[in-house]
Design an enzyme around this catalytic site. Structure first.
Site, PDB file in Angstrom:
ATOM      1  CG  HIS A   1      -1.574   1.332   1.495  1.00 43.33           C
ATOM      2  ND1 HIS A   1      -2.583   1.849   0.717  1.00 43.33           N
ATOM      3  CD2 HIS A   1      -1.338   2.279   2.458  1.00 43.33           C
ATOM      4  CE1 HIS A   1      -2.943   3.040   1.177  1.00 43.33           C
ATOM      5  NE2 HIS A   1      -2.191   3.319   2.238  1.00 43.33           N
TER       6      HIS A   1
ATOM      7  CG  ASP B   1       6.666  17.955 -26.486  1.00 47.34           C
ATOM      8  OD1 ASP B   1       6.879  17.506 -25.351  1.00 47.34           O
ATOM      9  OD2 ASP B   1       5.951  17.383 -27.320  1.00 47.34           O
TER      10      ASP B   1
ATOM     11  CD1 TRP C   1       6.399   3.243   4.267  1.00 44.97           C
ATOM     12  CD2 TRP C   1       7.561   4.012   2.519  1.00 44.97           C
ATOM     13  NE1 TRP C   1       6.834   4.495   4.580  1.00 44.97           N
ATOM     14  CE2 TRP C   1       7.558   4.998   3.528  1.00 44.97           C
ATOM     15  CE3 TRP C   1       8.235   4.277   1.329  1.00 44.97           C
ATOM     16  CZ2 TRP C   1       8.200   6.222   3.370  1.00 44.97           C
ATOM     17  CZ3 TRP C   1       8.884   5.502   1.191  1.00 44.97           C
ATOM     18  CH2 TRP C   1       8.864   6.458   2.204  1.00 44.97           C
TER      19      TRP C   1
ATOM     20  CB  SER D   1      10.698   6.121 -14.344  1.00 45.34           C
ATOM     21  OG  SER D   1       9.645   6.982 -14.627  1.00 45.34           O
ATOM     22  CB  SER D   2      11.929   9.494 -10.399  1.00 48.32           C
ATOM     23  OG  SER D   2      10.706   8.997  -9.998  1.00 48.32           O
TER      24      SER D   2
ATOM     25  CG  HIS E   1      12.205  14.378   5.848  1.00 48.69           C
ATOM     26  ND1 HIS E   1      11.128  13.959   6.591  1.00 48.69           N
ATOM     27  CD2 HIS E   1      12.056  15.708   5.696  1.00 48.69           C
ATOM     28  CE1 HIS E   1      10.363  14.994   6.885  1.00 48.69           C
ATOM     29  NE2 HIS E   1      10.909  16.067   6.367  1.00 48.69           N
TER      30      HIS E   1
ATOM     31  CD  GLU F   1       9.551  10.174  -2.649  1.00 46.75           C
ATOM     32  OE1 GLU F   1      10.543  10.541  -3.311  1.00 46.75           O
ATOM     33  OE2 GLU F   1       8.466   9.864  -3.161  1.00 46.75           O
TER      34      GLU F   1
ATOM     35  CE1 TYR G   1       8.592  19.621   3.744  1.00 47.34           C
ATOM     36  CE2 TYR G   1      10.092  17.816   4.247  1.00 47.34           C
ATOM     37  CZ  TYR G   1       9.237  18.810   4.664  1.00 47.34           C
ATOM     38  OH  TYR G   1       8.989  18.986   5.994  1.00 47.34           O
TER      39      TYR G   1
ATOM     40  CB  SER H   1       0.918  28.776  -5.465  1.00 41.49           C
ATOM     41  OG  SER H   1       1.402  28.361  -4.230  1.00 41.49           O
TER      42      SER H   1
ATOM     43  CG  HIS I   1      12.594  14.121  11.546  1.00 44.56           C
ATOM     44  ND1 HIS I   1      12.448  15.336  10.912  1.00 44.56           N
ATOM     45  CD2 HIS I   1      11.985  13.230  10.737  1.00 44.56           C
ATOM     46  CE1 HIS I   1      11.771  15.171   9.787  1.00 44.56           C
ATOM     47  NE2 HIS I   1      11.491  13.912   9.659  1.00 44.56           N
ATOM     48  CG  HIS I   2      11.944   9.836   9.311  1.00 41.74           C
ATOM     49  ND1 HIS I   2      10.602   9.705   9.055  1.00 41.74           N
ATOM     50  CD2 HIS I   2      12.337  10.929   8.610  1.00 41.74           C
ATOM     51  CE1 HIS I   2      10.205  10.663   8.224  1.00 41.74           C
ATOM     52  NE2 HIS I   2      11.239  11.415   7.936  1.00 41.74           N
TER      53      HIS I   2
ATOM     54  CB  THR J   1       5.679  25.149   6.191  1.00 42.19           C
ATOM     55  OG1 THR J   1       6.806  24.326   5.890  1.00 42.19           O
ATOM     56  CG2 THR J   1       4.425  24.437   5.721  1.00 42.19           C
TER      57      THR J   1
ATOM     58  CE  LYS K   1       6.152  27.033  -0.505  1.00 44.54           C
ATOM     59  NZ  LYS K   1       5.611  27.659  -1.705  1.00 44.54           N
TER      60      LYS K   1
ATOM     61  NE  ARG L   1       3.863   2.812  10.592  1.00 43.76           N
ATOM     62  CZ  ARG L   1       4.643   3.595   9.820  1.00 43.76           C
ATOM     63  NH1 ARG L   1       5.604   4.332  10.383  1.00 43.76           N
ATOM     64  NH2 ARG L   1       4.484   3.640   8.531  1.00 43.76           N
TER      65      ARG L   1
END
Lengths: 528, 35
Positions: free
Chosen positions: A79, A108, A144, A171-172, A255, A257, A259, A270, A304-305, A330, A333, A452
């Site tokens: 998931h 293009d 994951w 690909s990314s 991390h 990722e 963002y 925006s 921090h993870h 943040t 924004k 979890r």
């Protein structure tokens, strides 16, 4: 947005395009590729959603109901992987493909063939990932984040996952190199960097983040692969390695990722808020600097993870304060979006509703993020449902709501048809209700200590879990309404005018008819 | 192809090659740093 003059209709001729299946297989057109990205990501969203329904069905009441623990773990793992790499990221790349060339006045993407290749790698990777359910031993089941030693011990499913992550990463990387090159080299004359629409800015910064962190992910999964099959011991303590090293390298990717998945969402919001407030974006340059600051800070907060993995106090303090610091840009924004709406002539069409919903709920997710950043609290809530609630507020009501907002905003330009405003509003309010029903109660479950990734739980957690599961089923069904709405819009929607939103100012609205022709801006517009 | 287009293509290629080299360098550094 700057005023534009000059040859506004360089797209008028040559609107023919190939037909049949080969149009899609061989296409190098950014609009076709954008469409394929969006449909692919929606399909993956449905697959990931199906897994989520399985998880919530199992957790509907205590005890083991429908999924054996091993299969439950495979469901949670896949998931996460499918939603992150298969749904959210490709959806934003789909938006970039459709919008970036049109918003900067380019015909293009810079590397059109590579663009085709970037897309067609995705179904290959997705097939490997989903197919891993059917190999001996089943899919990867270590979460994951695929921490060793679980991931070094798993079966063929883990190998398939490693290959698919490699392919998705390739690909990314190709996609982001393409986006950076397009934005830096193919802007219309007169469109300086500080005149670019915010969506383009956020994608430029996101693409740089991707180029920085995707090779790190590729590196760590390569090391995992060599540990599994070629006798190395990068993460094996018995061979002189260190499993915590994996966590450091993974989160150095992981991390930023987060963002990567939220900055383009900021860009979409925006664009929408100024349009429906009929005012220019408040503090454009501060928005650009805030986006860049968030991206830079995102690279120095990874540990921090890992507060419970063992870390010197000085390290904990550094990562705690650095994480809290992200709240500053943040907040800039959020302030600017609110100030844009302030005294604007606001209307509340579906894109605006999803954008306001985004701000409201993303701020809740942001605040629970600051709470998780505080070391003593994090040690309590680590690996509980509090963390699940936090990141779903960021990724579902953050990234996904912004994606919905973007689809409603640009679908008239993409298809030439208007969507049903009534159904759009139903989609928003039902999503809002069921989303909060699913995830708000998970804060309480987490604070009470429910872990979890466990298919069973103590009786004390039963009521909130039932509410959460019912909310999840409602949220899942609501997304079928979205699918119906999009198909209805494409097939029978009312014809859209060139500028259905009177506050829009970017090139795709001011210069191109609806639907946007197959070839656009072959002669670039000149921007004053 | 006009000279301007040619220069544009060249610039795009240089940007892409620079980014690609960066990607490969980061990938190899991550692995060999831990070797």
């Amino acid at each position: 947005m700057a005023a534009v003059h000059g040859d506004a209709h360089g797209h008028e001729h040559d609107d023919h395009h190939p037909s049949g299946i080969m149009r899609w297989v061989k296409t190098t057109n950014h609009k076709d590729i954008g469409t394929m990205y969006l449909w692919f990501s929606f399909t993956m969203f449905m697959v990931g959603g199906f897994l989520a329904m399985g998880i919530r069905a199992e957790l509907y009441q205590p005890g083991i109901q429908i999924l054996e623990p091993e299969l439950f773990n495979q469901f949670t793992t896949l998931h996460g992987l499918i939603m992150v790499f298969g749904a959210i990221m490709p959806a934003f790349v789909g938006f970039a493909n459709w919008q970036v060339p049109m918003m900067i006045g380019a015909p293009d993407m810079a590397f059109a063939r590579m663009n085709n290749w970037s897309f067609w790698l995705l179904p290959v990777a997705a097939t490997m990932l989903i197919g891993s359910f059917f190999v001996p031993g089943g899919a990867a089941a270590g979460g994951w984040t695929f921490y060793p030693p679980l991931s070094t011990q798993g079966g063929l499913g883990v190998d398939l996952m490693i290959f698919s992550v490699h392919v998705l990463g390739a690909s990314s990387i190709m996609g982001s190199i393409n986006i950076i090159t397009t934005i830096l080299n193919m802007r219309a004359p007169g469109m300086t960097l500080m005149k670019m629409p915010m969506f383009v800015w956020t994608w430029l910064i996101t693409a740089y983040l991707l180029v920085l962190v995707m090779p790190v992910l590729a590196g760590v999964v390569t090391m995992l692969l060599t540990d599994r099959h070629f006798g190395t011991s990068f993460f094996n303590a018995a061979g002189g390695g260190d499993p915590v090293l994996f966590q450091h390298i993974f989160w150095f990717f992981g991390h930023p990722e987060v963002y990567i998945m939220i900055l383009p969402a900021f860009g979409i919001v925006s664009e929408i808020i100024p349009t429906f407030s009929r005012k220019p974006l408040f503090g454009y340059s501060s928005m650009v600097y805030a986006t860049a600051s968030i991206a830079i800070l995102s690279c120095v907060v990874w540990a921090h993870h890992m507060f419970t993995a063992g870390m010197p106090a000085v390290g904990q303090l550094f990562f705690m304060y650095a994480t809290m610091l992200i709240a500053v840009p943040t907040a800039v924004k959020v302030f600017n979006w609110t100030a844009t709406m302030w005294r604007g002539s606001m209307t509340f069409e579906t894109p605006m509703l999803f954008s306001i919903g985004f701000i409201f709920l993303f701020v809740i997710g942001g605040f629970s993020g600051v709470i998780c950043a505080i070391v003593p609290i994090d040690i309590q809530v680590q690996d509980t449902y509090y963390v699940i609630a936090h990141f779903h507020y960021v990724l579902v009501s953050g990234a996904l709501f912004a994606l919905f907002a973007g689809v409603y905003y640009w679908i008239p330009k993409w298809t030439g048809h208007m969507y049903s405003e009534t159904l759009g509003k139903w989609h928003f309010w039902l999503s809002m209700f069921f989303f909060n029903m699913t995830f708000f109660v998970q804060h309480f479950l987490g604070l009470a200590g429910m872990p979890r990734r466990v298919p069973d739980y103590n009786l004390q957690f039963a009521d909130f879990n039932m509410i959460s599961s019912l909310g999840a089923f409602g949220f899942g069904l609501t997304q079928l309404l979205f699918l119906y709405l999009v198909i209805d819009c494409i097939r029978k929607g009312e014809k859209a005018s060139q500028m259905p939103w009177d506050g829009a100012t970017t090139l795709e609205w001011t210069h191109l008819p609806s639907p946007a022709p197959y070839h656009t801006f072959e002669t670039p517009p000149v921007i004053k | 192809m006009s000279q301007e287009t040619e220069i544009k293509h060249k610039k795009a290629k240089i940007t892409a090659i620079f980014l690609l080299v960066m990607v490969v360098a980061i990938y190899l550094t991550v692995i060999f740093k831990q070797w």
